[in-house]
Write a protein that holds these residues in place. Structure first.
Motif, PDB file in Angstrom:
ATOM      1  N   HIS A   6       0.818  -1.220   0.000  1.00  0.00           N
ATOM      2  CA  HIS A   6       0.000   0.000   0.000  1.00  0.00           C
ATOM      3  C   HIS A   6       0.849   1.265   0.000  1.00  0.00           C
ATOM      4  N   ASP A 123      -1.392  10.658  -9.652  1.00  0.00           N
ATOM      5  CA  ASP A 123      -2.538  10.320  -8.804  1.00  0.00           C
ATOM      6  C   ASP A 123      -3.283   9.105  -9.334  1.00  0.00           C
ATOM      7  N   ALA A 124      -3.583   9.092 -10.614  1.00  0.00           N
ATOM      8  CA  ALA A 124      -4.314   7.953 -11.192  1.00  0.00           C
ATOM      9  C   ALA A 124      -3.515   6.656 -11.073  1.00  0.00           C
ATOM     10  N   ARG A 127      -3.630   5.403  -7.421  1.00  0.00           N
ATOM     11  CA  ARG A 127      -4.929   4.825  -7.075  1.00  0.00           C
ATOM     12  C   ARG A 127      -5.110   3.459  -7.715  1.00  0.00           C
ATOM     13  N   ASN A 128      -4.682   3.331  -8.968  1.00  0.00           N
ATOM     14  CA  ASN A 128      -4.779   2.029  -9.629  1.00  0.00           C
ATOM     15  C   ASN A 128      -3.906   0.979  -8.958  1.00  0.00           C
ATOM     16  N   GLY A 130      -3.415   0.896  -5.725  1.00  0.00           N
ATOM     17  CA  GLY A 130      -3.886   0.697  -4.355  1.00  0.00           C
ATOM     18  C   GLY A 130      -3.015   1.357  -3.317  1.00  0.00           C
ATOM     19  N   CYS A 131      -2.289   2.404  -3.728  1.00  0.00           N
ATOM     20  CA  CYS A 131      -1.367   3.077  -2.813  1.00  0.00           C
ATOM     21  C   CYS A 131      -2.117   4.033  -1.892  1.00  0.00           C
ATOM     22  N   ARG A 132      -1.749   4.022  -0.623  1.00  0.00           N
ATOM     23  CA  ARG A 132      -2.308   4.970   0.350  1.00  0.00           C
ATOM     24  C   ARG A 132      -1.227   5.861   0.968  1.00  0.00           C
ATOM     25  N   TYR A 157      -3.558  11.159   0.339  1.00  0.00           N
ATOM     26  CA  TYR A 157      -2.484  10.218   0.659  1.00  0.00           C
ATOM     27  C   TYR A 157      -1.794  10.639   1.947  1.00  0.00           C
TER      28      TYR A 157
END
Length: 213
Positions: A6, A123-124, A127-128, A130-132, A157
């Motif tokens: 993540h 950013d996209a 998100r693809n 699954g990074c937080r 984030y």
């Protein structure tokens, strides 16, 4: 927070034309080399490769004709006159040694603006994936690094800044920026503590600074 699945690592403008021996910004390149910052960035990238953390390299570049480049600030107009230009496809926009680049790394390039995140694919992609949590390193602590931290936080984030893996000019400016600005919005740590967390050998970090709840 630093669980590899993540978490991602973003290197900011660690390119030859910025931090390499033929830099357009020799003072920044000297601080980055002499302080060991570039070596610590390389260690972070290697550790990310070893532990499955996604690496993204943010590169600033421009077209030879200047189309699409920003001109609405003194910095951009000064950059147009520098002897080394960050031209698409040139050595100046290649990632600088000793930072390794693996086949699975993502290289995100921008033609405009100050931020490695705003107006780019970062950013996209995160998100693809699954990074937080986004670990941010590189240059400069004057402009691009704080822009990346602010944009990451604004997008939801958790930002982590290894303070010994970022550099700015003068050298004394970086700790002041970290203490008075970045520590208010990001988790501030060191390259060694990030690496030890990724490897699973970390004890509770003693130096992390978090924004107050």
């Amino acid at each position: 927070m630093l669980t590899p699945g993540h978490c991602a690592l973003l290197t900011v403008e660690c390119q030859r034309g910025v931090v390499g021996p033929d830099s357009a910004l020799p003072e920044l390149a000297a601080v980055t080399q002499e302080s060991g910052v570039l070596g610590r960035v390389a260690r972070l990238v290697s550790a990310a490769h070893d532990t499955g953390v996604q690496v993204l390299h943010a590169v600033a570049e421009r077209r030879a004709d200047g189309r699409g480049a920003s001109r609405n600030a003194r910095l951009f107009r000064a950059a147009e006159r520098l002897p080394v230009q960050q031209l698409i496809g040139s050595d100046a926009v290649r990632i600088a040694d000793p930072v390794p680049v693996a086949a699975e790394d993502l290289v995100v390039r921008r033609l405009h603006g100050l931020s490695p995140i705003a107006g780019t694919e970062v950013d996209a992609l995160l998100r693809n994936l699954g990074c937080r949590t986004l670990v941010i390193c590189g240059v400069s602590a004057n402009i691009a690094v704080p822009n990346a931290v602010f944009d990451a936080v604004n997008l939801g984030y958790t930002a982590v800044v290894p303070e010994d893996a970022i550099a700015g000019v003068p050298a004394s400016y970086t700790p002041a920026m970290v203490r008075n600005t970045l520590a208010l919005v990001a988790a501030v740590t060191t390259a060694d503590e990030v690496i030890s967390n990724w490897s699973g050998s970390a004890v509770r970090p003693s130096r992390w600074s978090f924004p107050a709840p």
